[in-house]
Design an enzyme around this catalytic site. Structure first.
Site, PDB file in Angstrom:
ATOM      1  N   HIS A  24       0.800  -1.227   0.000  1.00  0.00           N
ATOM      2  CA  HIS A  24       0.000   0.000   0.000  1.00  0.00           C
ATOM      3  C   HIS A  24       0.839   1.287   0.000  1.00  0.00           C
ATOM      4  O   HIS A  24       0.789   2.107   0.913  1.00  0.00           O
ATOM      5  CB  HIS A  24      -1.056   0.036   1.113  1.00  0.00           C
ATOM      6  CG  HIS A  24      -0.725  -0.717   2.368  1.00  0.00           C
ATOM      7  ND1 HIS A  24       0.245  -0.309   3.216  1.00  0.00           N
ATOM      8  CD2 HIS A  24      -1.232  -1.840   2.906  1.00  0.00           C
ATOM      9  CE1 HIS A  24       0.318  -1.151   4.236  1.00  0.00           C
ATOM     10  NE2 HIS A  24      -0.555  -2.090   4.062  1.00  0.00           N
ATOM     11  N   HIS A  78      -1.620  -9.482  15.856  1.00  0.00           N
ATOM     12  CA  HIS A  78      -1.935  -8.353  14.974  1.00  0.00           C
ATOM     13  C   HIS A  78      -2.932  -8.827  13.913  1.00  0.00           C
ATOM     14  O   HIS A  78      -2.721  -9.869  13.289  1.00  0.00           O
ATOM     15  CB  HIS A  78      -0.639  -7.855  14.328  1.00  0.00           C
ATOM     16  CG  HIS A  78      -0.790  -6.664  13.432  1.00  0.00           C
ATOM     17  ND1 HIS A  78      -1.818  -5.756  13.550  1.00  0.00           N
ATOM     18  CD2 HIS A  78      -0.026  -6.237  12.384  1.00  0.00           C
ATOM     19  CE1 HIS A  78      -1.676  -4.816  12.631  1.00  0.00           C
ATOM     20  NE2 HIS A  78      -0.605  -5.089  11.904  1.00  0.00           N
ATOM     21  N   GLU A  80      -3.955  -7.204  11.068  1.00  0.00           N
ATOM     22  CA  GLU A  80      -3.835  -6.800   9.658  1.00  0.00           C
ATOM     23  C   GLU A  80      -3.710  -8.058   8.790  1.00  0.00           C
ATOM     24  O   GLU A  80      -3.118  -9.065   9.191  1.00  0.00           O
ATOM     25  CB  GLU A  80      -2.634  -5.861   9.454  1.00  0.00           C
ATOM     26  CG  GLU A  80      -2.700  -5.185   8.091  1.00  0.00           C
ATOM     27  CD  GLU A  80      -1.790  -3.969   7.933  1.00  0.00           C
ATOM     28  OE1 GLU A  80      -0.973  -3.679   8.827  1.00  0.00           O
ATOM     29  OE2 GLU A  80      -1.912  -3.303   6.882  1.00  0.00           O
ATOM     30  N   ASP A  82      -2.102  -9.280   6.386  1.00  0.00           N
ATOM     31  CA  ASP A  82      -0.881 -10.033   6.051  1.00  0.00           C
ATOM     32  C   ASP A  82      -0.539 -11.031   7.158  1.00  0.00           C
ATOM     33  O   ASP A  82       0.307 -11.906   6.968  1.00  0.00           O
ATOM     34  CB  ASP A  82       0.313  -9.112   5.737  1.00  0.00           C
ATOM     35  CG  ASP A  82       0.502  -7.975   6.710  1.00  0.00           C
ATOM     36  OD1 ASP A  82      -0.445  -7.601   7.421  1.00  0.00           O
ATOM     37  OD2 ASP A  82       1.619  -7.425   6.758  1.00  0.00           O
ATOM     38  N   HIS A 145       1.284  -0.898  15.036  1.00  0.00           N
ATOM     39  CA  HIS A 145       0.800   0.322  14.422  1.00  0.00           C
ATOM     40  C   HIS A 145      -0.702   0.311  14.211  1.00  0.00           C
ATOM     41  O   HIS A 145      -1.257   1.219  13.561  1.00  0.00           O
ATOM     42  CB  HIS A 145       1.539   0.585  13.092  1.00  0.00           C
ATOM     43  CG  HIS A 145       1.198  -0.413  12.010  1.00  0.00           C
ATOM     44  ND1 HIS A 145       0.677  -0.029  10.801  1.00  0.00           N
ATOM     45  CD2 HIS A 145       1.242  -1.734  11.953  1.00  0.00           C
ATOM     46  CE1 HIS A 145       0.465  -1.087  10.049  1.00  0.00           C
ATOM     47  NE2 HIS A 145       0.805  -2.128  10.733  1.00  0.00           N
ATOM     48  N   ASP A 164       4.517  -6.806  13.956  1.00  0.00           N
ATOM     49  CA  ASP A 164       5.203  -5.957  12.969  1.00  0.00           C
ATOM     50  C   ASP A 164       6.480  -5.294  13.515  1.00  0.00           C
ATOM     51  O   ASP A 164       7.383  -4.956  12.743  1.00  0.00           O
ATOM     52  CB  ASP A 164       4.270  -4.825  12.510  1.00  0.00           C
ATOM     53  CG  ASP A 164       3.325  -5.251  11.395  1.00  0.00           C
ATOM     54  OD1 ASP A 164       3.565  -6.291  10.759  1.00  0.00           O
ATOM     55  OD2 ASP A 164       2.347  -4.519  11.170  1.00  0.00           O
ATOM     56  N   TYR A 192      11.548   0.423   6.881  1.00  0.00           N
ATOM     57  CA  TYR A 192      10.320  -0.072   7.510  1.00  0.00           C
ATOM     58  C   TYR A 192       9.858   0.921   8.587  1.00  0.00           C
ATOM     59  O   TYR A 192       8.683   1.290   8.654  1.00  0.00           O
ATOM     60  CB  TYR A 192      10.636  -1.437   8.115  1.00  0.00           C
ATOM     61  CG  TYR A 192       9.479  -2.222   8.631  1.00  0.00           C
ATOM     62  CD1 TYR A 192       8.823  -3.155   7.828  1.00  0.00           C
ATOM     63  CD2 TYR A 192       9.047  -2.084   9.947  1.00  0.00           C
ATOM     64  CE1 TYR A 192       7.778  -3.911   8.310  1.00  0.00           C
ATOM     65  CE2 TYR A 192       8.005  -2.830  10.435  1.00  0.00           C
ATOM     66  CZ  TYR A 192       7.371  -3.749   9.618  1.00  0.00           C
ATOM     67  OH  TYR A 192       6.334  -4.490  10.109  1.00  0.00           O
ATOM     68  N   HIS A 225       7.770  -9.896  10.142  1.00  0.00           N
ATOM     69  CA  HIS A 225       8.357  -9.701   8.805  1.00  0.00           C
ATOM     70  C   HIS A 225       9.878  -9.740   8.920  1.00  0.00           C
ATOM     71  O   HIS A 225      10.452  -9.130   9.826  1.00  0.00           O
ATOM     72  CB  HIS A 225       8.001  -8.324   8.220  1.00  0.00           C
ATOM     73  CG  HIS A 225       6.553  -8.118   7.948  1.00  0.00           C
ATOM     74  ND1 HIS A 225       5.869  -8.746   6.934  1.00  0.00           N
ATOM     75  CD2 HIS A 225       5.648  -7.306   8.545  1.00  0.00           C
ATOM     76  CE1 HIS A 225       4.604  -8.339   6.927  1.00  0.00           C
ATOM     77  NE2 HIS A 225       4.440  -7.468   7.897  1.00  0.00           N
TER      78      HIS A 225
END
Ligand code: FEO
Length: 398
Positions: A24, A78, A80, A82, A145, A164, A192, A225
């Site tokens: 994004h 988390h 999100e 992904d 985040h 993250d 990042y 990640h």
């Protein structure tokens, strides 16, 4: 890449995405990984999942270690997508006793998957669960985040599973920080931070102070990640602390887009003026450099000089794109100036200055405009602007 034991009975079971090139708006030329971790104890626990198209990689990796149906707890650090995209598939296979998440995590899971029937167990900062020989402690990291984000810490393994936080978008066959090129590792980590965490820097400072005050012995950080920090977890914590302070150095970036190379010629002359004052300079053409790489360079720059030709009474679209993106990241105030070539209107400089004002940047100059093609005298004015900004950069350090 098969499942990999990272601690006794703790396995990386995630997926490597060699092909993702955009997150994004953040360019990921080196791909990414979606890390998930499986802990075998009296209770089998899975920490996060992966992006939906990689569900089969996750399930295959879990199957290399144990039967996915034996998973008792899924911990959602988390929400999100992904990290939760594969959750419905895993829940279907595992039929877990508990899906453990933060209070905001439960809200986010319901809003994503609309499954009231899942066995949620809500945990907060200070909550802990036993897996048998191990205890998992939870620390909410709201807005780092997302509102739902949290850390899981396993006392017995001195292992922080950090979702993250402390990650990088970098697809590698290696899994540990000491197995890869160190300068690339720190560049990817800084990129990042700059592109995801920058707006939350005050919260990062509080979080790091909070983690320190808890006296957690951390000898490994396993993010969602990129590489796992086993050789020097303190190094990435210190880097995040430094980046969160947004300390700048004697560095400027000159970033621009150009129609017929007049604005580009001005950019070079401004950069020379800056160099004359001993300032480190990066010159970045938005036709060739992605906005997310510009932002990475802005992280430790004390000044930003933005140039654009004027087209149809506007700044060029790539410049507008950069300023919009940068505004959202809420960087600490920088010394700033605008410049650009124009034919008849020349509005771009005024529009760039307006964006600087919104970001509360210190505008060092009204801005430099040149009609059509710069003369030698115009280029002298550009170099003079560079020297002026260079002098300010040095003054702000003292
Ligand atoms: Fe990697 Fe915020 O998801």
């Amino acid at each position: 890449m098969p499942a990999l034991q990272i601690k006794p009975n703790v396995y990386w079971v995630g997926a490597i995405d060699w092909n993702v090139r955009d997150f994004h708006g953040y360019s990921t030329p080196a791909g990414s990984t979606y890390n998930a971790y499986l802990v075998l104890d009296e209770k089998t626990a899975l920490f996060d999942t992966v992006k939906k198209p990689f569900a089969s990689d996750l399930i295959n990796h879990i199957s290399e270690v144990t039967d996915p149906a034996s998973i008792d707890y899924i911990i959602v650090n988390h929400v999100e997508l992904d990290h939760s995209g594969a959750l419905p598939e895993v829940v279907e296979l595992a039929k877990p006793e508990k899906i453990i998440c933060s209070p905001n995590g439960k809200k986010a899971l319901l809003a994503h998957f609309h499954r009231e029937d899942w066995p949620y167990e809500v945990v907060e900062t200070g909550s802990q669960i036993s897996l048998g020989a191990r205890t998992v402690r939870f620390i909410e990291t709201r807005m780092l985040h997302w509102p739902d984000s949290m850390f899981s810490y396993i006392d017995e393994d001195k292992l922080l599973i950090s979702q993250d936080a402390f990650g990088q978008h970098w697809a590698t066959s290696e899994r540990f920080d000491d197995e890869v090129d160190q300068s690339e590792l720190m560049y990817q980590s800084a990129k990042y931070y700059a592109n995801i965490l920058l707006p939350y820097s005050p919260l990062v400072q509080k979080l790091i102070a909070d983690v320190r005050s808890r006296g957690l012995a951390i000898d490994m950080i396993a993010p969602d990640h990129g590489l796992i920090w086993r050789s020097s977890p303190q190094r990435i914590i210190d880097a995040w602390e430094r980046w969160s302070r947004q300390e700048s150095r004697e560095k400027a970036i000159v970033v621009y887009d150009t129609m017929w190379q007049s604005t580009e010629t001005m950019a070079r002359a401004i950069a020379e003026g800056l160099q004359e004052t001993g300032i480190s300079v990066r010159v970045m053409s938005l036709a060739n450099v992605h906005r997310s790489d510009v932002v990475t360079e802005i992280l430790d720059s004390r000044a930003i000089v933005v140039g654009s030709s004027t087209i149809n009474n506007q700044m060029l679209p790539r410049v507008s794109d950069l300023l919009c993106y940068l505004k959202g990241l809420r960087p600490a105030p920088k010394i700033a100036a605008a410049f650009g070539s124009y034919g008849w209107g020349g509005e771009a400089v005024k529009q760039i200055n307006a964006a600087f004002e919104e970001m509360k940047f210190e505008i060092a100059d009204d801005g430099l405009r040149v009609q059509y093609v710069p003369t030698t005298e115009d280029l002298g004015r550009c170099a003079e602007l560079g020297r002026k900004i260079g002098t300010l950069i040095k003054e702000r350090a003292s």
